[in-house]
Design a protein around this motif. Structure first.
Motif, PDB file in Angstrom:
ATOM      1  N   ALA A  92     -11.704  -2.971   4.095  1.00 14.00           N
ATOM      2  CA  ALA A  92     -11.833  -1.649   4.710  1.00 14.00           C
ATOM      3  C   ALA A  92     -10.854  -1.468   5.873  1.00 14.00           C
ATOM      4  O   ALA A  92     -10.790  -0.386   6.455  1.00 14.00           O
ATOM      5  CB  ALA A  92     -13.264  -1.429   5.193  1.00 14.00           C
ATOM      6  N   ARG A  93     -10.077  -2.498   6.181  1.00 12.10           N
ATOM      7  CA  ARG A  93      -9.014  -2.337   7.185  1.00 12.10           C
ATOM      8  C   ARG A  93      -7.833  -1.552   6.633  1.00 12.10           C
ATOM      9  O   ARG A  93      -6.955  -1.150   7.390  1.00 12.10           O
ATOM     10  CB  ARG A  93      -8.521  -3.709   7.660  1.00 12.10           C
ATOM     11  N   SER A  94      -7.781  -1.347   5.311  1.00 17.66           N
ATOM     12  CA  SER A  94      -6.671  -0.642   4.679  1.00 17.66           C
ATOM     13  C   SER A  94      -6.979   0.846   4.572  1.00 17.66           C
ATOM     14  O   SER A  94      -7.770   1.260   3.711  1.00 17.66           O
ATOM     15  CB  SER A  94      -6.400  -1.203   3.281  1.00 17.66           C
ATOM     16  N   PRO A  95      -6.370   1.694   5.403  1.00 15.04           N
ATOM     17  CA  PRO A  95      -6.635   3.137   5.305  1.00 15.04           C
ATOM     18  C   PRO A  95      -6.288   3.697   3.926  1.00 15.04           C
ATOM     19  O   PRO A  95      -6.998   4.566   3.409  1.00 15.04           O
ATOM     20  CB  PRO A  95      -5.747   3.739   6.396  1.00 15.04           C
ATOM     21  N   TYR A  96      -5.189   3.212   3.342  1.00 15.87           N
ATOM     22  CA  TYR A  96      -4.795   3.729   2.033  1.00 15.87           C
ATOM     23  C   TYR A  96      -5.849   3.413   0.980  1.00 15.87           C
ATOM     24  O   TYR A  96      -6.252   4.285   0.195  1.00 15.87           O
ATOM     25  CB  TYR A  96      -3.444   3.141   1.607  1.00 15.87           C
TER      26      TYR A  96
ATOM     27  N   ASP B 277       0.834  -1.203   0.000  1.00 16.70           N
ATOM     28  CA  ASP B 277       0.000   0.000   0.000  1.00 16.70           C
ATOM     29  C   ASP B 277       0.870   1.255   0.000  1.00 16.70           C
ATOM     30  O   ASP B 277       0.618   2.215  -0.744  1.00 16.70           O
ATOM     31  CB  ASP B 277      -0.916   0.020   1.223  1.00 16.70           C
ATOM     32  N   ARG B 278       1.896   1.261   0.868  1.00 15.93           N
ATOM     33  CA  ARG B 278       2.776   2.434   0.934  1.00 15.93           C
ATOM     34  C   ARG B 278       3.491   2.658  -0.399  1.00 15.93           C
ATOM     35  O   ARG B 278       3.609   3.793  -0.873  1.00 15.93           O
ATOM     36  CB  ARG B 278       3.796   2.260   2.061  1.00 15.93           C
ATOM     37  N   ALA B 279       3.931   1.586  -1.015  1.00 14.61           N
ATOM     38  CA  ALA B 279       4.637   1.712  -2.296  1.00 14.61           C
ATOM     39  C   ALA B 279       3.687   2.141  -3.416  1.00 14.61           C
ATOM     40  O   ALA B 279       4.091   2.854  -4.348  1.00 14.61           O
ATOM     41  CB  ALA B 279       5.304   0.392  -2.652  1.00 14.61           C
ATOM     42  N   ALA B 280       2.408   1.720  -3.326  1.00  9.62           N
ATOM     43  CA  ALA B 280       1.442   2.033  -4.385  1.00  9.62           C
ATOM     44  C   ALA B 280       1.153   3.520  -4.473  1.00  9.62           C
ATOM     45  O   ALA B 280       0.731   4.014  -5.525  1.00  9.62           O
ATOM     46  CB  ALA B 280       0.147   1.261  -4.155  1.00  9.62           C
TER      47      ALA B 280
ATOM     48  N   LEU C 247      -4.279  -2.885  -9.388  1.00 11.55           N
ATOM     49  CA  LEU C 247      -5.351  -3.739  -8.880  1.00 11.55           C
ATOM     50  C   LEU C 247      -6.239  -2.969  -7.900  1.00 11.55           C
ATOM     51  O   LEU C 247      -7.476  -3.062  -7.955  1.00 11.55           O
ATOM     52  CB  LEU C 247      -4.760  -4.981  -8.210  1.00 11.55           C
ATOM     53  N   LEU C 248      -5.619  -2.212  -6.992  1.00  8.05           N
ATOM     54  CA  LEU C 248      -6.399  -1.404  -6.054  1.00  8.05           C
ATOM     55  C   LEU C 248      -7.269  -0.406  -6.807  1.00  8.05           C
ATOM     56  O   LEU C 248      -8.465  -0.243  -6.514  1.00  8.05           O
ATOM     57  CB  LEU C 248      -5.467  -0.645  -5.102  1.00  8.05           C
ATOM     58  N   GLN C 249      -6.665   0.280  -7.769  1.00  6.84           N
ATOM     59  CA  GLN C 249      -7.405   1.279  -8.542  1.00  6.84           C
ATOM     60  C   GLN C 249      -8.484   0.629  -9.385  1.00  6.84           C
ATOM     61  O   GLN C 249      -9.585   1.180  -9.546  1.00  6.84           O
ATOM     62  CB  GLN C 249      -6.430   2.072  -9.410  1.00  6.84           C
ATOM     63  N   GLY C 250      -8.198  -0.551  -9.922  1.00  8.39           N
ATOM     64  CA  GLY C 250      -9.193  -1.245 -10.733  1.00  8.39           C
ATOM     65  C   GLY C 250     -10.458  -1.540  -9.968  1.00  8.39           C
ATOM     66  O   GLY C 250     -11.575  -1.372 -10.482  1.00  8.39           O
ATOM     67  N   VAL C 251     -10.311  -1.978  -8.723  1.00  8.72           N
ATOM     68  CA  VAL C 251     -11.496  -2.214  -7.895  1.00  8.72           C
ATOM     69  C   VAL C 251     -12.255  -0.908  -7.693  1.00  8.72           C
ATOM     70  O   VAL C 251     -13.490  -0.865  -7.766  1.00  8.72           O
ATOM     71  CB  VAL C 251     -11.096  -2.841  -6.549  1.00  8.72           C
TER      72      VAL C 251
END
Length: 487
Positions: free
Chosen positions: A384-388, A303-306, A351-355
């Protein structure tokens, strides 16, 4: 509800595992337990062993109840994956594997069901029930949650209308379409009785109490699907409000005074326990695609790298398995990564952005149908546990979002159990006491603008492949420069 020492137990059967939460009337979590689940995947096949469901429920429940402050358990409810079915004998003993929500072996049966006038998707419970009857012979239809309820109360009980929806139960008229189903091999004697979520089903019997740690005599309340349970857990129970539950896959549901009509069958309408309507749909994209691409990854580090890849250099449509159900119906859809990622972080970001793009397209599609989408949006589910990721999704959507303190779907079942046992006058009242908002996310306009071009490009790709209708794509593009919360 508050201060009388009573707590309610919510049990959630997910794809990857079972979660149990013991929650007081003011939303305090007294105990939590989890147990893993595994399945068999091969091509379009995805099934699980029903015996393992019960073992996992026993493990998770006992963990939630062991060593916790003493509390009277006022009741419990169970939710499970929508569209997962099996066959049982007359006593409720499983005779077949459980065909999971994304098992794809029943496409031919789905076609026959549609020819018979029933509006079903290929992955819904009805086609899989037909497949099971053809493969194993006639036997009683059951849903995933029904297996657990049978173990808890010691005998088969009615199924809930939430799970029955995808096996063709007619929620508007409260009946099975008996004639059509009989013509498809499911006669009336194979169909369970159906009740609304929140109805009393019985009490925990002695043998189940010994296995689970749940006191004998605890009321068992009819639950609902995991998507509806997540909506209850979000507190999104007023007209126009919406909740996205993001776990292995993505489910989006809202509240409407009337059913949202969709001739394509992409959007369907659950019935709320008190009679209103919960329109929405279930997509095949989700966090399961991240696990498949990075099975040994540390999500927080990625997440930090993304954050350095907004937007990513590639486009992704991160389906967990082939076939899509929402925001369009495309049985032939496959996971997409368009281009070559520059790094693992770039692919993770895509992948995160795709969702997030799919989530936005779902809301655009609902607006296209005339659904009320102007209310608050809540994010729940394991992701939803991922703040980023939460902030990223708010930025892509261009609208505020709330994240409850407790994002577990099992909380929704604790709330429903409180309502169903008389612990609150209405379901909304129970949720108002038991659901606590942890974070309110505000979209950053510069980031929203940054994601507009890749979103529009993905919409175009979906149209070119013939998956997304052109009218829906045009509507999505027209809303790019508008306030998507209410325009």
């Amino acid at each position: 509800m508050e201060g009388d020492g009573t707590a309610w137990l919510g049990i959630d059967l997910g794809t990857q595992g079972v979660r149990a939460l013991l929650v007081t009337g003011d939303g305090t979590v007294l105990g939590a337990g989890a147990a893993p689940l595994g399945g068999r995947r091969a091509g379009v096949r995805h099934e699980q062993d029903p015996a393992r469901w019960w073992d996992a429920v026993c493990d998770a429940s006992r963990a939630a109840l062991t060593g916790r402050p003493p509390a009277r358990i006022g009741g419990l409810a169970v939710c499970a994956t929508s569209g997962t079915v099996l066959l049982t004998d007359g006593s409720g003993r499983p005779l077949t594997p459980g065909l999971m929500y994304d098992d794809g072996r029943a496409a031919a049966q789905a076609g026959r069901a549609r020819e018979a006038g029933l509006r079903v998707q290929n992955g819904w419970g009805l086609p899989k029930a037909m497949w099971l009857v053809e493969e194993y012979g006639p036997a009683r239809l059951a849903h995933q949650a029904d297996v657990i309820v049978t173990h808890l109360v010691g005998h088969p009980a009615p199924t809930d209308s939430g799970h029955a929806l995808k096996t063709a139960y007619d929620l508007e008229h409260d009946t099975w379409p008996y004639a059509a189903l009989a013509g498809l091999g499911l006669t009336g004697d194979l169909l369970p009785e159906v009740v609304r979520p929140g109805s009393a089903l019985g009490t925990v019997h002695a043998e189940a109490a010994e296995r689970t740690g749940i006191p004998a005599g605890t009321p068992v309340i009819a639950g609902t699907t995991d998507g509806c349970a997540a909506q209850i857990a979000s507190g999104a129970l007023r007209e126009g409000s919406w909740n996205t539950v993001l776990g292995t896959t993505l489910v989006l549901k809202g509240v409407a005074a009337h059913p949202v009509r969709d001739d394509s069958g992409v959007v369907y309408n659950h019935r709320a326990p008190e009679g209103g309507w919960l329109p929405g749909g279930a997509s095949g994209v989700g966090a399961g695609a991240l696990r498949a691409a990075f099975p040994d990854a540390g999500p927080a580090a990625l997440d930090r790298a993304a954050a350095a890849h907004e937007p990513a250099s590639v486009l992704a449509y991160p389906l967990v398995s082939p076939g899509e159900r929402f925001p369009f119906l495309a049985p032939d859809a496959v996971p997409l990564v368009l281009g070559t990622p520059a790094s693992d972080a770039d692919l993770w970001a895509a992948l995160l952005q795709g969702v997030g793009f799919v989530e936005r397209l779902c809301l655009d599609y609902l607006h296209h149908l005339g659904a009320p989408v102007e209310g608050p949006l809540t994010l729940t589910g394991g992701a939803a546990r991922s703040p980023y990721w939460n902030q990223l999704r708010a930025d892509i959507l261009g609208r505020p979002a709330r994240v409850p303190e407790q994002t577990e779907t099992a909380l929704g079942m604790a709330v429903l159990a409180a309502y169903g046992t008389g612990g609150a006058a209405t379901l909304a009242d129970a949720a108002a006491h038991m659901v606590r908002v942890r974070t309110v996310l505000t979209p950053r306009p510069a980031r929203t603008a940054r994601f507009a071009e890749p979103y529009a490009r993905l919409v175009g790709v979906l149209e070119e492949r013939g998956w997304l209708p052109a009218s829906v794509g045009a509507h999505a593009r027209a809303r790019l420069d508008l306030d998507t919360a209410g325009s």
